[in-house]
Scaffold this motif. Structure first.
Motif, PDB file in Angstrom:
ATOM      1  N   LEU A  42      -4.226  -5.309  -6.429  1.00 27.02           N
ATOM      2  CA  LEU A  42      -2.870  -4.804  -6.627  1.00 27.02           C
ATOM      3  C   LEU A  42      -2.869  -3.312  -6.944  1.00 27.02           C
ATOM      4  O   LEU A  42      -1.979  -2.574  -6.494  1.00 27.02           O
ATOM      5  N   ASP A  43      -3.853  -2.865  -7.699  1.00 30.70           N
ATOM      6  CA  ASP A  43      -3.919  -1.436  -8.022  1.00 30.70           C
ATOM      7  C   ASP A  43      -4.164  -0.605  -6.763  1.00 30.70           C
ATOM      8  O   ASP A  43      -3.544   0.458  -6.570  1.00 30.70           O
ATOM      9  N   ALA A  44      -5.068  -1.089  -5.899  1.00 33.02           N
ATOM     10  CA  ALA A  44      -5.338  -0.360  -4.657  1.00 33.02           C
ATOM     11  C   ALA A  44      -4.112  -0.358  -3.752  1.00 33.02           C
ATOM     12  O   ALA A  44      -3.790   0.653  -3.110  1.00 33.02           O
ATOM     13  N   THR A  45      -3.406  -1.481  -3.707  1.00 22.62           N
ATOM     14  CA  THR A  45      -2.193  -1.546  -2.889  1.00 22.62           C
ATOM     15  C   THR A  45      -1.134  -0.583  -3.409  1.00 22.62           C
ATOM     16  O   THR A  45      -0.473   0.120  -2.631  1.00 22.62           O
ATOM     17  N   SER A  46      -0.964  -0.537  -4.721  1.00 20.42           N
ATOM     18  CA  SER A  46       0.018   0.376  -5.304  1.00 20.42           C
ATOM     19  C   SER A  46      -0.352   1.826  -5.022  1.00 20.42           C
ATOM     20  O   SER A  46       0.517   2.653  -4.702  1.00 20.42           O
ATOM     21  N   ALA A  47      -1.645   2.148  -5.097  1.00 17.32           N
ATOM     22  CA  ALA A  47      -2.074   3.519  -4.806  1.00 17.32           C
ATOM     23  C   ALA A  47      -1.842   3.867  -3.339  1.00 17.32           C
ATOM     24  O   ALA A  47      -1.420   4.993  -3.010  1.00 17.32           O
ATOM     25  N   SER A  48      -2.094   2.909  -2.433  1.00 18.93           N
ATOM     26  CA  SER A  48      -1.872   3.165  -1.005  1.00 18.93           C
ATOM     27  C   SER A  48      -0.398   3.397  -0.709  1.00 18.93           C
ATOM     28  O   SER A  48      -0.032   4.321   0.035  1.00 18.93           O
ATOM     29  N   ILE A  49       0.455   2.574  -1.309  1.00 19.71           N
ATOM     30  CA  ILE A  49       1.898   2.755  -1.097  1.00 19.71           C
ATOM     31  C   ILE A  49       2.355   4.090  -1.675  1.00 19.71           C
ATOM     32  O   ILE A  49       3.194   4.792  -1.089  1.00 19.71           O
ATOM     33  N   GLY A  50       1.809   4.476  -2.825  1.00 26.15           N
ATOM     34  CA  GLY A  50       2.169   5.764  -3.406  1.00 26.15           C
ATOM     35  C   GLY A  50       1.777   6.927  -2.510  1.00 26.15           C
ATOM     36  O   GLY A  50       2.527   7.908  -2.382  1.00 26.15           O
ATOM     37  N   ALA A  51       0.602   6.826  -1.865  1.00 25.60           N
ATOM     38  CA  ALA A  51       0.181   7.891  -0.947  1.00 25.60           C
ATOM     39  C   ALA A  51       1.124   7.975   0.251  1.00 25.60           C
ATOM     40  O   ALA A  51       1.472   9.079   0.706  1.00 25.60           O
ATOM     41  N   ARG A  52       1.556   6.836   0.767  1.00 25.36           N
ATOM     42  CA  ARG A  52       2.500   6.843   1.893  1.00 25.36           C
ATOM     43  C   ARG A  52       3.837   7.450   1.472  1.00 25.36           C
ATOM     44  O   ARG A  52       4.462   8.199   2.244  1.00 25.36           O
ATOM     45  N   GLY A 108      10.538   0.175  -3.053  1.00 29.46           N
ATOM     46  CA  GLY A 108      10.760  -1.215  -3.448  1.00 29.46           C
ATOM     47  C   GLY A 108       9.471  -2.022  -3.440  1.00 29.46           C
ATOM     48  O   GLY A 108       9.212  -2.824  -4.355  1.00 29.46           O
ATOM     49  N   GLN A 109       8.637  -1.822  -2.391  1.00 33.90           N
ATOM     50  CA  GLN A 109       7.362  -2.532  -2.329  1.00 33.90           C
ATOM     51  C   GLN A 109       6.448  -2.136  -3.495  1.00 33.90           C
ATOM     52  O   GLN A 109       5.790  -2.995  -4.105  1.00 33.90           O
ATOM     53  N   ARG A 110       6.430  -0.856  -3.778  1.00 30.45           N
ATOM     54  CA  ARG A 110       5.576  -0.394  -4.875  1.00 30.45           C
ATOM     55  C   ARG A 110       6.037  -0.969  -6.208  1.00 30.45           C
ATOM     56  O   ARG A 110       5.214  -1.357  -7.055  1.00 30.45           O
ATOM     57  N   VAL A 158       4.858  -4.575  -6.365  1.00 28.69           N
ATOM     58  CA  VAL A 158       3.412  -4.653  -6.600  1.00 28.69           C
ATOM     59  C   VAL A 158       3.086  -4.348  -8.061  1.00 28.69           C
ATOM     60  O   VAL A 158       2.253  -5.021  -8.692  1.00 28.69           O
ATOM     61  N   GLU A 159       3.740  -3.342  -8.620  1.00 30.97           N
ATOM     62  CA  GLU A 159       3.483  -2.999 -10.018  1.00 30.97           C
ATOM     63  C   GLU A 159       3.942  -4.117 -10.954  1.00 30.97           C
ATOM     64  O   GLU A 159       3.292  -4.385 -11.976  1.00 30.97           O
ATOM     65  N   GLN A 160       5.046  -4.778 -10.613  1.00 34.04           N
ATOM     66  CA  GLN A 160       5.486  -5.915 -11.419  1.00 34.04           C
ATOM     67  C   GLN A 160       4.474  -7.055 -11.360  1.00 34.04           C
ATOM     68  O   GLN A 160       4.175  -7.695 -12.378  1.00 34.04           O
ATOM     69  N   MET A 161       3.929  -7.307 -10.173  1.00 36.03           N
ATOM     70  CA  MET A 161       2.913  -8.345 -10.042  1.00 36.03           C
ATOM     71  C   MET A 161       1.651  -7.979 -10.824  1.00 36.03           C
ATOM     72  O   MET A 161       1.029  -8.836 -11.468  1.00 36.03           O
ATOM     73  N   ALA A 162       1.277  -6.711 -10.773  1.00 35.55           N
ATOM     74  CA  ALA A 162       0.095  -6.275 -11.523  1.00 35.55           C
ATOM     75  C   ALA A 162       0.320  -6.440 -13.028  1.00 35.55           C
ATOM     76  O   ALA A 162      -0.581  -6.874 -13.762  1.00 35.55           O
ATOM     77  N   PHE A 163       1.525  -6.121 -13.472  1.00 37.95           N
ATOM     78  CA  PHE A 163       1.835  -6.278 -14.897  1.00 37.95           C
ATOM     79  C   PHE A 163       1.786  -7.748 -15.308  1.00 37.95           C
ATOM     80  O   PHE A 163       1.225  -8.103 -16.360  1.00 37.95           O
ATOM     81  N   ALA A 164       2.361  -8.629 -14.462  1.00 38.00           N
ATOM     82  CA  ALA A 164       2.324 -10.059 -14.765  1.00 38.00           C
ATOM     83  C   ALA A 164       0.889 -10.587 -14.740  1.00 38.00           C
ATOM     84  O   ALA A 164       0.509 -11.438 -15.559  1.00 38.00           O
ATOM     85  N   ASN A 165       0.080 -10.069 -13.801  1.00 37.86           N
ATOM     86  CA  ASN A 165      -1.318 -10.506 -13.723  1.00 37.86           C
ATOM     87  C   ASN A 165      -2.089 -10.096 -14.975  1.00 37.86           C
ATOM     88  O   ASN A 165      -2.880 -10.882 -15.526  1.00 37.86           O
TER      89      ASN A 165
END
Length: 228
Positions: free
Chosen positions: A17-27, A84-86, A89-96
């Motif tokens: 999830l962290d890598a996904t959030s970073a990728s979305i942030g770069a986009r 919205g996607q980011r 993802v951050e909400q899922m990371a927080f819940a995880n």
């Protein structure tokens, strides 16, 4: 078979999830850069439209500006979707992370409960022995108190002597002293009375001669001779 069809490739590990959030942030950052470039280009076309005279040149500038504006709107829509996607993802990371913390907490509580059970099974936690120990401590304290009272007794004191009787006798002595002081003259104690002063002499004072006078004369003054 492996030469013909090839070996099966291992599945790529799932992205975290962290890598996904970073990728979305770069986009999102890349789209922000494109929108900034379109804003600068749109500003130039607006300036060209303002300078152009009515006619074909102005219409051409408007069409170019309209194309850039459409691109800008498209990038803004994509950016909102990525935001919205980011967020998801951050909400899922927080819940995880919360779930992992909960699991660690439960494991720690289970380990602590197991350790407490083991400790309470020890011989030192026997309630009967603890009660007996408390009773022994109380007996020892009582014994120590009795020893202190015994060591603090006064010796050579007649039997039947009461402290209240001694206090009454002391009060009687003080009363006798007050009565003796009041019986003096004027009710004034002797240590406060003034001593009598000696009386003044009736004889005249003797006048002595000054130094160097009366050589050859008798050392006795006339006043002394008359007195004789």
């Amino acid at each position: 078979m492996k030469r013909l069809f090839g070996a099966k490739r291992a599945a790529a590990p799932a992205r975290t999830l962290d890598a996904t959030s970073a990728s979305i942030g770069a986009r999102c950052d890349a789209i922000d850069g494109k929108i900034d470039a379109l804003d600068r280009e749109l500003a130039r076309h607006r300036a060209a439209i303002a300078r152009a005279r009515p006619g074909a040149a102005r219409e051409a500038a408007k069409r170019r500006a309209l194309v850039i504006l459409k691109q800008r709107k498209l990038y803004e829509t994509q950016r909102e979707q990525l935001y919205g996607q980011r967020f998801n993802v951050e909400q899922m990371a927080f819940a995880n992370e919360n779930a992992k913390d909960a699991v660690d907490t439960v494991k720690a509580m289970k380990a602590a409960a197991k350790e407490l059970k083991t400790q309470f099974k020890a011989k030192e936690f026997d309630l009967g022995e603890i009660d007996a120990l408390n009773d022994d401590m109380a007996d020892l304290l009582d014994l120590g108190r009795e020893i202190q009272e015994s060591l603090g007794r006064s010796y050579d004191v007649p039997d039947g002597l009461d402290e209240d009787d001694l206090l009454e006798e002391l009060d009687a002595l003080e009363l006798d002293m007050l009565e003796e002081d009041a019986a003096l003259e004027g009710g004034v104690p002797s240590y406060l009375q003034d001593d009598a002063l000696p009386e003044a002499p009736d004889e005249e004072p003797v006048v002595l001669p000054e130094a160097g006078e009366g050589k050859g004369e008798s050392e006795t003054t006339p006043a002394v001779r008359d007195a004789a």
